[in-house]
Design a protein around this motif. Structure first.
Motif, PDB file in Angstrom:
ATOM      1  N   THR A 191     -10.563 -11.722  -4.344  1.00  0.00           N
ATOM      2  CA  THR A 191      -9.359 -10.911  -4.546  1.00  0.00           C
ATOM      3  C   THR A 191      -9.291  -9.763  -3.551  1.00  0.00           C
ATOM      4  N   ILE A 192     -10.411  -9.120  -3.289  1.00  0.00           N
ATOM      5  CA  ILE A 192     -10.446  -8.032  -2.312  1.00  0.00           C
ATOM      6  C   ILE A 192     -10.030  -8.546  -0.936  1.00  0.00           C
ATOM      7  N   HIS A 193     -10.616  -9.663  -0.525  1.00  0.00           N
ATOM      8  CA  HIS A 193     -10.271 -10.221   0.790  1.00  0.00           C
ATOM      9  C   HIS A 193      -8.824 -10.710   0.829  1.00  0.00           C
ATOM     10  N   ALA A 194      -8.331 -11.266  -0.256  1.00  0.00           N
ATOM     11  CA  ALA A 194      -6.931 -11.702  -0.303  1.00  0.00           C
ATOM     12  C   ALA A 194      -5.998 -10.513  -0.140  1.00  0.00           C
ATOM     13  N   PHE A 195      -6.349  -9.385  -0.771  1.00  0.00           N
ATOM     14  CA  PHE A 195      -5.508  -8.191  -0.665  1.00  0.00           C
ATOM     15  C   PHE A 195      -5.570  -7.605   0.748  1.00  0.00           C
ATOM     16  N   ILE A 196      -6.735  -7.607   1.345  1.00  0.00           N
ATOM     17  CA  ILE A 196      -6.861  -7.125   2.726  1.00  0.00           C
ATOM     18  C   ILE A 196      -6.007  -8.000   3.647  1.00  0.00           C
ATOM     19  N   LYS A 197      -6.124  -9.319   3.512  1.00  0.00           N
ATOM     20  CA  LYS A 197      -5.354 -10.235   4.360  1.00  0.00           C
ATOM     21  C   LYS A 197      -3.846 -10.066   4.135  1.00  0.00           C
ATOM     22  N   ALA A 198      -3.432  -9.880   2.897  1.00  0.00           N
ATOM     23  CA  ALA A 198      -2.012  -9.673   2.603  1.00  0.00           C
ATOM     24  C   ALA A 198      -1.511  -8.384   3.240  1.00  0.00           C
ATOM     25  N   LYS A 217      -3.301   1.096  13.689  1.00  0.00           N
ATOM     26  CA  LYS A 217      -4.643   1.578  13.319  1.00  0.00           C
ATOM     27  C   LYS A 217      -5.114   0.944  12.012  1.00  0.00           C
ATOM     28  N   GLU A 218      -4.218   0.810  11.049  1.00  0.00           N
ATOM     29  CA  GLU A 218      -4.583   0.193   9.770  1.00  0.00           C
ATOM     30  C   GLU A 218      -4.859  -1.297   9.933  1.00  0.00           C
ATOM     31  N   ILE A 219      -4.072  -1.981  10.748  1.00  0.00           N
ATOM     32  CA  ILE A 219      -4.320  -3.404  11.023  1.00  0.00           C
ATOM     33  C   ILE A 219      -5.708  -3.572  11.624  1.00  0.00           C
ATOM     34  N   ASP A 220      -6.032  -2.737  12.613  1.00  0.00           N
ATOM     35  CA  ASP A 220      -7.346  -2.807  13.263  1.00  0.00           C
ATOM     36  C   ASP A 220      -8.476  -2.521  12.268  1.00  0.00           C
ATOM     37  N   ARG A 221      -8.295  -1.486  11.460  1.00  0.00           N
ATOM     38  CA  ARG A 221      -9.315  -1.091  10.480  1.00  0.00           C
ATOM     39  C   ARG A 221      -9.544  -2.188   9.450  1.00  0.00           C
ATOM     40  N   LEU A 222      -8.461  -2.733   8.906  1.00  0.00           N
ATOM     41  CA  LEU A 222      -8.587  -3.766   7.879  1.00  0.00           C
ATOM     42  C   LEU A 222      -9.120  -5.078   8.448  1.00  0.00           C
ATOM     43  N   THR A 223      -8.752  -5.392   9.679  1.00  0.00           N
ATOM     44  CA  THR A 223      -9.274  -6.602  10.324  1.00  0.00           C
ATOM     45  C   THR A 223     -10.783  -6.497  10.477  1.00  0.00           C
ATOM     46  N   LYS A 224     -11.257  -5.332  10.903  1.00  0.00           N
ATOM     47  CA  LYS A 224     -12.700  -5.109  11.038  1.00  0.00           C
ATOM     48  C   LYS A 224     -13.375  -5.180   9.667  1.00  0.00           C
ATOM     49  N   TYR A 264      -2.222  -6.296 -12.843  1.00  0.00           N
ATOM     50  CA  TYR A 264      -2.397  -7.674 -13.304  1.00  0.00           C
ATOM     51  C   TYR A 264      -3.615  -8.373 -12.712  1.00  0.00           C
ATOM     52  N   GLY A 265      -4.230  -7.786 -11.676  1.00  0.00           N
ATOM     53  CA  GLY A 265      -5.477  -8.319 -11.147  1.00  0.00           C
ATOM     54  C   GLY A 265      -5.357  -9.456 -10.164  1.00  0.00           C
ATOM     55  N   PHE A 266      -4.175  -9.655  -9.595  1.00  0.00           N
ATOM     56  CA  PHE A 266      -4.036 -10.700  -8.590  1.00  0.00           C
ATOM     57  C   PHE A 266      -3.091 -10.249  -7.477  1.00  0.00           C
ATOM     58  N   GLU A 289     -19.500  -8.587   7.644  1.00  0.00           N
ATOM     59  CA  GLU A 289     -20.329  -9.294   6.658  1.00  0.00           C
ATOM     60  C   GLU A 289     -21.468  -8.421   6.118  1.00  0.00           C
ATOM     61  N   ASP A 290     -21.590  -7.188   6.596  1.00  0.00           N
ATOM     62  CA  ASP A 290     -22.739  -6.351   6.250  1.00  0.00           C
ATOM     63  C   ASP A 290     -22.538  -5.490   5.005  1.00  0.00           C
ATOM     64  N   HIS A 291     -21.506  -5.746   4.231  1.00  0.00           N
ATOM     65  CA  HIS A 291     -21.269  -4.947   3.034  1.00  0.00           C
ATOM     66  C   HIS A 291     -22.228  -5.353   1.923  1.00  0.00           C
ATOM     67  N   ASP A 292     -22.782  -4.353   1.246  1.00  0.00           N
ATOM     68  CA  ASP A 292     -23.608  -4.614   0.075  1.00  0.00           C
ATOM     69  C   ASP A 292     -22.657  -4.835  -1.097  1.00  0.00           C
ATOM     70  N   ILE A 293     -22.550  -6.070  -1.555  1.00  0.00           N
ATOM     71  CA  ILE A 293     -21.598  -6.379  -2.619  1.00  0.00           C
ATOM     72  C   ILE A 293     -22.221  -6.277  -4.002  1.00  0.00           C
ATOM     73  N   GLY A 294     -23.511  -6.015  -4.047  1.00  0.00           N
ATOM     74  CA  GLY A 294     -24.169  -5.804  -5.333  1.00  0.00           C
ATOM     75  C   GLY A 294     -23.921  -6.929  -6.310  1.00  0.00           C
TER      76      GLY A 294
END
Length: 145
Positions: free
Chosen positions: A116-123, A90-97, A39-41, A102-107
């Protein structure tokens, strides 16, 4: 509606626990990650989470006071609990990092896609942290016995 809806009452539509949704009520069959894919959310609470190839399955919600609650459907057995705790941390640490990097090339990504990506990571971080805390509280209460 399955019942009378009072004036001013909040209506909640569940995409993952509805009786007409082809077996989605079965724990582990459909979760927050599936909601994003289909559904994209990122759904608001309540949420269903599946981790470690469905070895961990739980529902997360809020009670009336705003406190997070967790209902286990598939909790790691005692022999696998340490492995699950380690994996979650380990996943909490990885996702928090990842979320703070901020250095991701988002194109050419649209702002809504990035949101949405950040919302899913935070969730995921919140769900994993809540599950880890629940497992550790179980450890502490067992030590007191």
């Amino acid at each position: 509606a399955a019942r009378t809806i009072e004036a001013g009452e909040q209506i909640c539509i569940s995409y993952d626990k509805c009786p007409e949704c082809g077996g989605r009520r079965t724990p582990g069959s459909y979760g927050t990650d599936d909601m994003l894919r289909d559904y994209g959310f990122v759904e608001a609470l309540p949420q269903r989470w599946k981790f470690m190839k469905r070895k961990i399955i739980f529902d997360m919600d809020e009670d009336e006071s705003g406190e997070l609650t967790l209902e286990w459907h598939k909790k790691p057995k005692e022999a696998k609990k340490r492995k699950a705790e380690s994996w979650l941390q380990k996943e909490i640490d990885r996702l928090t990092k990842l979320d703070s990097d901020e250095d991701h090339d988002i194109g050419d990504m649209l702002p809504q896609e990035i949101y949405t990506i950040h919302a899913f990571i935070k969730a995921n971080i919140l769900a994993m942290t809540t599950a880890l805390k629940s497992l550790q509280e179980t450890d502490e209460s067992e030590e007191e016995l």
